[in-house]
Design a protein around this motif. Structure first.
Motif, PDB file in Angstrom:
ATOM      1  N   ILE A  43       0.770  -1.022  -0.158  1.00 20.60           N
ATOM      2  CA  ILE A  43       0.123   0.384  -0.503  1.00 20.60           C
ATOM      3  C   ILE A  43       1.180   1.193  -0.032  1.00 20.60           C
ATOM      4  O   ILE A  43       0.357   2.074  -0.038  1.00 20.60           O
ATOM      5  N   ARG A  46       2.757   1.928  -3.654  1.00 20.41           N
ATOM      6  CA  ARG A  46       2.100   2.615  -4.271  1.00 20.41           C
ATOM      7  C   ARG A  46       2.003   3.746  -4.489  1.00 20.41           C
ATOM      8  O   ARG A  46       1.806   4.582  -5.452  1.00 20.41           O
ATOM      9  N   PHE A  47       1.464   4.208  -3.040  1.00 23.96           N
ATOM     10  CA  PHE A  47       0.694   5.582  -2.988  1.00 23.96           C
ATOM     11  C   PHE A  47       2.810   6.896  -3.318  1.00 23.96           C
ATOM     12  O   PHE A  47       2.237   7.215  -3.443  1.00 23.96           O
ATOM     13  N   LEU A 278      -1.945   8.730   5.196  1.00 24.37           N
ATOM     14  CA  LEU A 278      -1.836   7.962   5.137  1.00 24.37           C
ATOM     15  C   LEU A 278      -1.006   6.946   6.494  1.00 24.37           C
ATOM     16  O   LEU A 278      -1.670   5.564   6.922  1.00 24.37           O
ATOM     17  N   GLU A 280      -1.585   7.602   8.898  1.00 19.35           N
ATOM     18  CA  GLU A 280      -2.060   7.526  10.281  1.00 19.35           C
ATOM     19  C   GLU A 280      -2.965   6.331  10.717  1.00 19.35           C
ATOM     20  O   GLU A 280      -3.517   5.793  10.877  1.00 19.35           O
ATOM     21  N   ARG A 281      -3.554   6.425   8.962  1.00 16.69           N
ATOM     22  CA  ARG A 281      -4.458   5.106   8.687  1.00 16.69           C
ATOM     23  C   ARG A 281      -4.180   3.958   9.341  1.00 16.69           C
ATOM     24  O   ARG A 281      -4.340   3.009   9.544  1.00 16.69           O
TER      25      ARG A 281
ATOM     26  N   ILE B  46      -7.060   0.323  -2.238  1.00  9.41           N
ATOM     27  CA  ILE B  46      -7.083   0.997  -1.072  1.00  9.41           C
ATOM     28  C   ILE B  46      -6.482   2.147  -1.515  1.00  9.41           C
ATOM     29  O   ILE B  46      -6.682   3.522  -1.391  1.00  9.41           O
ATOM     30  N   PRO B  47      -5.559   2.838  -2.192  1.00  7.53           N
ATOM     31  CA  PRO B  47      -4.438   4.600  -2.109  1.00  7.53           C
ATOM     32  C   PRO B  47      -5.425   5.090  -2.703  1.00  7.53           C
ATOM     33  O   PRO B  47      -5.554   6.371  -2.145  1.00  7.53           O
ATOM     34  N   TYR B  48      -7.289   4.330  -3.626  1.00  9.49           N
ATOM     35  CA  TYR B  48      -7.306   5.511  -4.425  1.00  9.49           C
ATOM     36  C   TYR B  48      -9.460   5.446  -3.090  1.00  9.49           C
ATOM     37  O   TYR B  48      -9.257   6.579  -3.369  1.00  9.49           O
ATOM     38  N   TYR B  50      -8.736   6.811   0.209  1.00  9.76           N
ATOM     39  CA  TYR B  50      -8.726   7.380   0.861  1.00  9.76           C
ATOM     40  C   TYR B  50     -10.300   8.681   1.406  1.00  9.76           C
ATOM     41  O   TYR B  50     -10.206   9.209   2.257  1.00  9.76           O
ATOM     42  N   TYR B  51     -10.458   9.154   0.363  1.00 13.94           N
ATOM     43  CA  TYR B  51     -11.315   9.819   0.297  1.00 13.94           C
ATOM     44  C   TYR B  51     -12.911   9.630   0.750  1.00 13.94           C
ATOM     45  O   TYR B  51     -13.953  10.054   0.305  1.00 13.94           O
ATOM     46  N   ILE B 340      -9.248   3.782  11.378  1.00 10.78           N
ATOM     47  CA  ILE B 340      -9.136   4.837  10.169  1.00 10.78           C
ATOM     48  C   ILE B 340     -10.053   6.473  11.579  1.00 10.78           C
ATOM     49  O   ILE B 340      -9.991   6.828  11.270  1.00 10.78           O
TER      50      ILE B 340
END
Lengths: 316, 508
Positions: A43, A46-47, A278, A280-281, B46-48, B50-51, B340
């Protein structure tokens, strides 16, 4: 608004500066992730690919090449051309720990260039909240009085947290029974049911919030913010303490200007608001180190691990 | 009560409902593509996300996982290629049904069973999570060992073929299952020097090779003319297109039993839906009045694994809701989505802030409903796709098999494994060895080994191992139940033998 403008201006000057200095990057960059999709390593990689693509102005391809506990993906990275167009994600275990106990296809001190560290995670020693142990001294005393009766486990067998804790027991001459792990979730269940007395895992958050467990010590440098009263292993005077890092690496012999470009890029990414969200999550601790500092950290950890392995016979 | 209503209304907003719907559609379609498991897709996305609002994100996740479990069984039934490993057991009777023209019926049975298993375990989760989770905590390594050893033992006897052939296949599966790092010493074992084998033989290359590729090889032996026909033809008889009420009533006991089994397996962290599906199939066959029909297109052979694997997905939330322990990756993803939001699942949240939990429960039930409705659409679509001539379908199946093995971890080695296992599967079919015991042996062996060895280590760490193990209520209860079942199995074998001997005498 102003913040975004400033950021944009920064990015512009940075890329402009790079264009003058050199033409890196000139093509698509491949980021190898030596693990299967879905883990935190994947994850975060990819970020970073997504953000670095905006900053460096080229496309990124993220390739998952899992297997051999990270050895396979890192090995293919080590054997690629050192032109900065193939880099890889790395974590602690296949770099500073496992090469000491299992034969690795590459030499972590020779075959890689370390780019930058961006995250650390905490690996605390935990016990049941209603159990008999309130401190590491209690645990050691029990283990010394009842040889072999203390049962414990760690999320990654022969990973840094496991071996750091094992070195602690061996330094005290305490005989314990280590049960090979079946994953963090199973070990947490085993801890709660009394199958094991102590665990070293990183997915402890919910159980801590529910008051089911308590933290006795931290196996990586720096106290755990979730339990500021629990000492670290080195504060307790034990021999081994290993940082649990997430970082980037490239084949050995990466040109200096490429390293500089990545130092700037990663500094910029780790300062961003998205990066902090990110972290934090996924309950990580954003911790940027540039190439020089991180290379020094890896060398120091690698050496400490090598000494501990020899002194305490951790390889057996 | 107020918090229940607040939770329900949280999940019944338009965006949340649409998210469930979108999740189901995506899950069913992606699940039907072998190699692209829902977990993987969600991980990539998942990375997309967040919002996304959590009350859009979590319902969508739930929909996706539930949809994919059903979607993957459609390809398992129609082209013998399970979309995800959990549907591998569905192949065993689903594919023979499809070959008899009853593909649509098998798919519908799979759909009803999936929704039944889902709903069953969701209801258990809603009303009995903390109770069941407390029981599950009594299951330690020793109890896991007993459970798995017993499953292997009974299976050796009920595999249908000659007992020695069943045992041989099972042992071969178990041998393949121990390839990789030794679970205790972490040294490589039977890896022949391949780094790729250190994490063991991949489940996906193994299943796809063994089921899909072996089948294509078998069919290629047929004369050319046959290859112009399509592999599955759909009979237009109404009886072959739907599951009648009488049939549903007949499989109802199997559905109940398999769903309970799946729920129990799901409540134990670390055992997958694939295992539950095979265990349920095995148990349905063991307790059936005519076990010889299994593997030849028996309706219960589809109902059992399909209800069990779906029941696992809901039940995996049981340890999550009770203790904050995620039972599988789906539960782990839901956990991270909750964290989260600053919500920590566990007893504390039930007491202080239960709305989000009730919202999740609502989304679970809603997803079951949509799965049922949309599932029919997927079956119709699949029906159109798979009725192409074999000479077109088979090359496509081979390409998909290779691509799906590659997609898992970008390894050409896994692609080679697919074809090796395809060849092995073909050889074993030619020699009339049963495949089920091999697959079960392969899937259960790692669980058996690591738990057995951990149990032995525990035995070494306590002063009196005998007192320790027999002081565990779950251990004693399991031994008692197993002794009883073993007697039943043995009695049945003896009876069958006597019957066979009597028949032999008469005809001789």
């Amino acid at each position: 608004m102003i913040k975004h403008l400033v950021k944009g201006a920064l990015a512009l000057t940075l890329t402009a500066g790079l264009a003058v200095a050199d033409d890196y990057p000139s093509e698509t960059i491949t980021l190898i992730v030596p693990y299967s999709p879905g883990g935190n390593g994947d994850i975060t990689s990819r970020f970073i690919a997504d953000q670095a693509s905006d900053i460096l102005g080229v496309n990124f391809v993220v390739e998952n090449r899992a297997g051999g506990g990270g050895f396979i993906g890192i090995n293919s990275c080590a054997n690629a051309d050192p032109d900065g167009h193939t880099i890889c994600f790395i974590s602690t275990s296949p770099i500073t720990v496992r090469p000491h106990v299992i034969e690795a296809p590459y030499d972590p001190m020779e075959d890689l260039t370390y780019i930058s560290q961006f995250m650390l995670s905490k690996q605390p020693v935990i016990v049941r909240n209603d159990g008999q142990f309130n401190s590491i001294e209690d645990v050691i005393a029990y283990a010394q009085e009842n040889p072999g009766q203390l049962r414990w486990s760690a999320a990654v067998p022969r990973g840094g947290p496991h071996l750091a804790t094992e070195a602690m027991f061996r330094a005290e001459g305490a005989q314990t029974t280590f049960l090979p792990s079946q994953g963090g979730a199973v070990e947490l269940a085993n801890l709660l049911s009394g199958t094991i007395d102590l665990a070293v895992i990183s997915d402890y958050g919910p159980a801590l919030d529910n008051g089911e467990i308590k933290i006795l010590a931290e196996t990586s440098p720096g106290r755990n913010p979730q339990a500021p009263d629990a000492p670290t292993l080195s504060e307790l005077g034990y021999p081994l303490e290993l940082a649990s890092f997430f970082a980037l690496a490239a084949p050995a012999g990466l040109p200096d200007d490429v390293i500089a470009a990545w130092d700037d890029t990663m500094a910029q990414i780790t300062e961003s608001e998205e990066f902090n969200t990110l972290m934090e999550r996924i309950k990580g601790e954003g911790a940027f180190l540039n190439s020089a500092d991180f290379t020094a950290r890896v060398a120091a950890d690698f050496e400490a691990m090598g000494e501990a392995t020899a002194t305490y016979g951790l390889g057996e | 009560m107020e918090s229940i209503l607040a939770g329900v209304s949280l999940a019944l907003t338009w965006p949340a409902v649409l998210a469930v719907l979108a999740g189901i559609v995506a899950g069913q379609l992606l699940g039907a593509i072998p190699g692209l498991t829902a977990t993987m897709t969600v991980a990539l996305l998942i990375p997309y996300t967040y919002y996304l609002d959590p009350w859009v994100g979590i319902p969508m996740l739930i929909g996706m996982f539930k949809g994919s479990l059903f979607g993957s069984s459609v390809t398992a039934i129609l082209v013998k290629t399970p979309g995800t490993p959990a549907a591998a057991a569905t192949v065993l009777d689903g594919y023979p049904m499809a070959q008899q023209g009853k593909g649509e019926k098998a798919c519908k049975m799979a759909l009803y069973s999936s929704v039944f298993g889902d709903s069953f375990s969701d209801i258990v989760l809603i009303f009995g999570a903390s109770f069941l989770a407390a029981i599950a905590l009594n299951f330690g390594p020793a109890e896991y060992t007993l459970l798995v050893a017993f499953s292997l033992l009974t299976m050796g006897f009920v595999s249908g073929a000659k007992i020695w052939k069943g045992l041989f296949a099972m042992l071969l599966g178990m041998l393949l299952g121990i390839v990789g790092l030794d679970p205790v010493t972490a040294s490589p074992r039977l890896t022949l020097g391949f780094l790729e084998l250190e994490e063991g033989i991949g489940l996906i290359p193994m299943l796809i090779g063994f089921l899909a590729v072996a089948e294509v090889m078998r069919q290629m032996e047929f004369p050319r003319k046959q290859l112009a026909a399509s592999t599955v033809s759909f009979s237009d008889k109404p009886a072959d297109r739907r599951v009648s009420w009488a049939e549903f009533k007949r499989v109802f006991p199997t559905l109940m039993k398999s769903s309970s089994l799946g729920t129990a397996v799901g409540a134990l962290p670390g055992i997958s839906a694939t295992v539950a599906a095979f265990l349920a199939y095995n148990e349905a066959k063991r307790s059936s009045k005519n076990p010889e029909k299994f593997g030849k297109g028996e309706l219960e052979g589809v109902a059992a694994p399909e209800s069990a694997n779906n029941a696992v997905s809901g039940a995996n939330l049981i340890p999550l809701m009770a203790f904050g322990i995620p039972g599988d990756i789906a539960a782990a993803l839901i956990l991270s989505a909750l964290l989260i939001q600053g919500i920590t699942p566990g007893p504390v949240v039930f007491r202080d802030n239960p709305e989000p939990i009730y919202a999740i429960f609502t989304a679970l039930l809603l997803a079951n409903f949509f799965n049922l409705i949309l599932g029919h659409g997927l079956i119709k679509m699949a029906r159109r796709v798979v009725t192409v001539p074999k000479r077109i379908l088979f090359p496509i199946v081979l390409i998909i098999a290779a691509a799906s093995a590659y997609a898992m971890r970008g390894s050409v080695f896994d692609v080679q494994l697919v074809f090796m296992f395809g060849f092995l599967g073909w050889v074993l079919t030619k020699l009339a060895f049963p495949t089920v015991p091999l697959l079960i042996g392969f899937i259960l062996m790692p669980i058996l080994e690591s738990n057995l060895r951990v149990s032995m280590l525990i035995a070494g760490s306590v002063p009196n191992p005998f007192a320790y193990f027999f002081g565990r209520p779950a251990f004693v209860a399991l031994i008692a139940v197993m002794a009883l079942m073993l007697i039943l199995v043995l009695r049945r074998i003896l009876r069958d033998r006597q019957a066979a001997r009597a028949a032999g005498l008469r005809s001789g």
